[in-house]
Design an enzyme around this catalytic site. Structure first.
Site, short mmCIF file in Angstrom:
data_model
loop_
_atom_site.label_atom_id
_atom_site.label_comp_id
_atom_site.label_asym_id
_atom_site.label_seq_id
_atom_site.Cartn_x
_atom_site.Cartn_y
_atom_site.Cartn_z
N ASP A 1 -1.91 10.81 -2.70
CA ASP A 1 -2.32 9.76 -3.62
C ASP A 1 -2.61 10.29 -5.01
O ASP A 1 -2.50 9.57 -6.00
CB ASP A 1 -3.52 8.99 -3.07
N ARG B 1 0.86 -1.19 0.00
CA ARG B 1 0.00 0.00 0.00
C ARG B 1 0.89 1.23 0.00
O ARG B 1 2.11 1.14 0.13
CB ARG B 1 -1.01 -0.01 1.17
#
Ligand code: MRU
Length: 347
Positions: free
Chosen positions: A239, A47
């Site tokens: 992100d 992740r």
């Protein structure tokens, strides 16, 4: 300083740190197929935006390596695109993932004269190149970011944007690692980061492993830490960053940015160029992943709410650009007006 290897290519497979097991266990998982990589990304075994970009690049190679070398260019291309779409669908918010996958697809498509076997080798080499570039970009972010935080006694961070979210160094934590290498101590306050506790499980774990002082706080303690003057800056990763600087990052980041503004504390976003999405004018069209209710109702196997309570579980939020003091990339430190500075540095 020996660092944890988030992703490596070894023994003909991608070896990842299985981050779902941290901090109980530091275990590696060998990924041999694109289905296994899809599962690893979706379940957050691997992740962090840059890390899932690198992981998906290896996933794409794993997906097409079983295509026979004798297959025609058309058959190879169809399978390449199918696998690319499949991997891109694993998580929607971090743009690093489609960025890496599309870069791989473009490379294969541009290698017109290469046979199928040769294209496969080119794709493996490209995934390794993406991994190596990520390492270099994070190191550069660390050097630029160091100039911003070198006089800070302590910084606050949210989620995990450290080495375990990238190939090495991390983004938000890269300046802290660079400071450590230069003999400057910067204390990190880590938000635990509900619901999946990346701050508690991963940030505090990796900083302690590196010998960097870290204090863990619950998310609802950030205001107190700021009000008491315990932190001099906030450092977070990203992100997806739109062309005006609006930044998607782990849910809760927006709240931290508002708190920082209220307390007059600089709020820095640190991210490589692979995290920018210049096709988006602003953050309103960034796709936000929503995750299962059980992560909130029954996190880590403990029932903490009635099983049937309605739940809203967005995994990310968007921090509007006016709250961001500076964005640090491998190209340098960008300041407002972001529409101009981002376009100039990365356009
Ligand atoms: O859901 P996660 O753990 O993948 O979320 C990670 C984050 O939000 C990070 O802050 C972001 O990806 C930047 S990592 C350098």
């Amino acid at each position: 300083m020996a660092r944890l290897k988030t992703i490596q290519w070894t023994n003909d497979c991608a070896r990842i740190v299985d981050q779902t097991l941290l901090p109980r266990e530091l275990a590696y998982k060998d990924i041999r197929t694109s289905e296994e990589m899809y599962e690893a990304i979706k379940s957050l075994r691997v992740r962090g935006a840059p890390a899932i970009g690198v992981a998906a690049a290896f996933g794409l190679y794993l997906g097409i390596r079983t295509v026979p070398n004798t297959a025609s260019a058309a058959i190879f291309e169809t399978e390449l695109r199918r696998q690319a779409d499949y991997l891109v669908s694993s998580r929607p918010t971090a743009v690093n993932l489609p960025w890496a996958v599309r870069r791989m697809v473009r490379l294969a498509e541009s290698a017109n004269d290469a046979g199928t076997g040769e294209k496969k080798m080119l794709l493996l080499a490209e995934a390794q190149k993406i991994m190596e570039e990520d390492r270099r970009m994070c190191r550069a972010i660390g050097e630029f970011g160091f100039e911003l935080v070198k006089d800070c006694k302590a910084v606050l961070t949210h989620c995990n944007a450290g080495g375990l979210a990238t190939t090495e160094y991390g983004t938000a934590l890269a300046p802290v690692y660079v400071a450590h290498e230069k003999g400057t101590v910067i204390h990190v306050y880590a938000d635990e980061t509900r619901p999946l506790l990346q701050g508690a499980r991963i940030t505090s774990f990796e900083l302690m492993a590196a010998g960097i002082p870290v204090t863990l706080i619950c998310d609802n303690m950030a205001a107190t830490v700021m009000a008491r003057g315990m932190v001099d800056a906030v450092v977070v990763g990203a992100d997806r960053i739109a062309s005006n600087g609006d930044t998607a990052n782990k849910i809760g980041t927006y709240g931290v940015a508002l708190l920082a503004k209220a307390h007059g504390i600089p709020f820095y976003v640190l991210a490589p160029s692979s995290t920018f999405d210049l096709s988006l004018a602003n953050g309103r069209s960034i796709p936000i992943e929503e995750r299962p209710a059980r992560e909130i109702i029954c996190g880590f196997g403990t029932e903490t709410a009635p099983a049937n309570v309605p739940v809203f579980n967005p995994a990310f939020d968007v921090t509007p650009h006016p709250l961001i003091t500076a964005i640090v990339t491998e190209a340098g430190v960008l300041r407002p007006p972001y529409s101009e500075t981002i376009a100039k540095a990365l356009g």
